[in-house]
Design an enzyme around this catalytic site. Structure first.
Site, short mmCIF file in Angstrom:
data_model
loop_
_atom_site.label_atom_id
_atom_site.label_comp_id
_atom_site.label_asym_id
_atom_site.label_seq_id
_atom_site.Cartn_x
_atom_site.Cartn_y
_atom_site.Cartn_z
N ASP A 149 0.83 -1.20 0.00
CA ASP A 149 0.00 0.00 0.00
C ASP A 149 0.87 1.26 0.00
OD1 ASP A 149 -2.74 1.30 0.55
OD2 ASP A 149 -1.49 2.10 2.17
N GLU B 58 0.90 -0.63 -5.06
CA GLU B 58 -0.05 0.43 -5.36
C GLU B 58 0.75 1.72 -5.49
OE1 GLU B 58 -3.81 2.75 -3.29
OE2 GLU B 58 -1.95 2.40 -2.22
#
Length: 544
Positions: A216, A278
């Site tokens: 993330d 990401e």
């Protein structure tokens, strides 16, 4: 005529290496808070996911990505972690996770989980120690800095969620950095001890049997230690937050990230685990390539090419694929049209009266792209963005930036399992976010018996992708076509496909069809006359 018998002692030719399981895979994203609630508290949990894994497996996907379920005060709904190795009680226990993992593997599903290395919760024991004093054991595990002589923050950096990315802490008499909420202090990943600890956390989950990680906000994981001010954005464009007014070249995207990524890859390779980053922001294209370059970095990455696109146009697709040329050393892409951080694609790309056609076209296009596919829960049902009234909003970003047309909460509402059950079969109690009444007619049980439903189409398209070497692993070449027509070729192992889409609500004509067998089509299509109805699409297998 003399026949020659093969010598049994002679080694047979080595078989071609089998592609990695993840290459070209379809992975289903589960947002646990909103998937299924089994204990009646209105919040989804891990036993709920386990109970519904049969539905996911029935789609034919290769695995699931499970959004955060770690211990957290839930200021950012799980992305503010207070213990990386514990399950938050609202979701269940470690034993519940192990049962989920075992059931998923029994169904042939891989399990990918999030790793959040850029920040923790301010309730994490590491931060509690770090803020206790400048001589504490973990004093430099987070990013601390003195105030400027006038008492103002150390730099002009702005938070994604609004306001300065620095908060004053009286206990240390310093500011700490947070690129997101003030309750999400940034880890100092320049610190070798911090790197070692987060890598040990990765091993903890890999030892339990997980099959990969989504990293993330990885480009936020390091900062410029010189704390230089970010320059302003000078180009015109839409700006809804102070964050949008700066070029983020000092608070993120630092050179040391690639060295850390290579350390992550050394760990995951020991387990054969998959890694996907990401990556967002103005430098996303460059960073996605950088983070996946060669054999020592991450397996894949995805950005927000489609997630933040207000319209789907051929140019959006072209720009996305320019990032991923099929060249030596270039990584493998992943694609998502919707997820928990972005409004659902069908509500961004089509008016309500064209929703059904746009849903079908979106599913066909997603399955036709080169790379990995991330399918967000409810996307197989064609769910539109839910309408959530202001007094029910829970997302801190949506609340701070209200009124926005589409916020994140509208993509996070409960999964509708039953058209007639209370709360759409998600829970026996009032859910943490309301069920949109429009979702009831699209519930799983309402679509199961309908061979023409979005759910049935999803299953057929995933099966087609898995059976087609060109769709799963083949090359991707754009074909010249007038807007709003998108056309591209996929080819592999002797199979050649032409994929054509009308990305508009108006009928179009394209006379360049070369003929072939129709493998899949949505909407009104007539290759013979070149007619493409609103949001129509088809895949043709070319004649040899």
């Amino acid at each position: 005529m003399t026949s020659v018998r093969p010598d049994p002692r002679q080694a047979a030719p080595a078989p071609s290496p089998k592609p990695e399981w993840w290459r070209g895979a379809v992975i289903y994203q589960v947002y646990p808070r909103s998937f299924a609630d089994t204990n009646g508290d209105g919040v989804g949990d891990l036993p709920g996911v386990t109970a519904r894994l049969d539905h996911i497996a029935s789609l034919g996907v290769d695995g699931i990505w499970l959004s955060p379920f770690f211990k957290s005060p839930m200021r950012d709904f799980g992305y503010d972690i207070s213990d990386y190795r514990a399950v938050d009680p609202i979701f269940g226990t470690l034993d519940d996770f192990d049962r989920l993992l075992a059931r998923a593997h029994a169904l042939g599903l891989k399990v990918i989980i999030d790793q959040v290395y850029s920040h923790t919760s301010d309730q994490h024991a590491w931060f509690q120690d770090s803020r206790s004093g400048r001589n504490s054991d973990k004093a430099d595990w987070y990013v601390w800095a003195d105030a400027k002589p006038d008492g103002s923050p150390p730099s002009n950096w702005q938070s994604v969620f609004g306001g300065p990315s620095w908060t004053w802490d009286a206990r240390r008499g310093q500011y700490y950095l947070h690129n997101f909420l003030p309750s999400q202090p940034d880890l100092n990943l320049h610190n070798a001890e911090v790197q070692a600890e987060v890598l040990a956390t990765a091993r903890f989950w890999l030892d339990r049997g997980v099959d990969g990680f989504r990293l993330d906000a990885i480009n936020f994981s390091m900062h410029n230690p010189a704390l230089i001010d970010n320059p302003p954005v000078t180009e015109p464009g839409k700006r809804t937050r102070p964050f949008d007014f700066q070029q983020h070249i000092h608070n993120q995207s630092q050179p040391g990230i690639t060295d850390f990524i290579e350390r992550v890859r050394l760990v995951t390779d020991q387990y054969g685990a998959f890694t996907v980053a990401e990556v967002g922001g103005e430098h996303a294209e460059r960073e996605m390539r950088l983070f996946t370059e060669g054999e020592r970095r991450l397996n894949s990455a995805y950005g927000f090419d489609f997630l933040y696109a207000d319209q789907l146009t051929p140019d959006v697709v072209r720009q996305a694929f320019e990032t991923w040329p099929e060249a030596e050393g270039v990584g493998w892409p992943s694609w998502a049209f919707s997820n928990h951080d972005a409004p659902r694609a069908v509500s961004r790309w089509a008016a309500p009266e064209h929703r059904d056609a746009a849903v079908r076209q979106g599913l066909l296009l997603l399955m036709a792209l080169r790379g990995n596919v991330f399918l967000y829960q409810g996307e197989e049902l064609g769910l539109p963005q839910a309408e959530v009234p202001f007094d029910r909003l829970r997302d801190p970003e949506a609340i701070v930036n209200w009124p926005q047309t589409l916020g994140r909460d509208g993509a996070r509402t409960p999964m509708p399992w039953s058209a007639s059950a209370p709360h759409a079969g998600f829970s026996d109690a009032e859910p943490w976010l309301p069920v949109d009444p429009r979702h009831l007619a699209l519930a799983v049980d309402a679509q199961e018996a309908d061979a023409k439903s979005a759910l049935a189409l999803t299953r057929r398209l995933i099966a087609l992708r898995k059976a087609s070497p060109a769709l799963r692993l083949g090359s991707f070449v754009l074909v010249a076509a007038p807007e709003p027509i998108l056309a591209f070729e996929r080819a592999s192992d002797g199979q050649a496909l032409i994929c054509v889409f009308n990305l508009s609500p108006n009928r179009q004509t394209w006379t360049s069809f070369a003929g072939g067998r129709v493998l899949a089509q949505v909407g009104e299509t007539d290759p013979a006359s070149g007619q493409l109805g609103p949001y129509a699409g088809l895949i043709l297998e070319q004649q040899a």
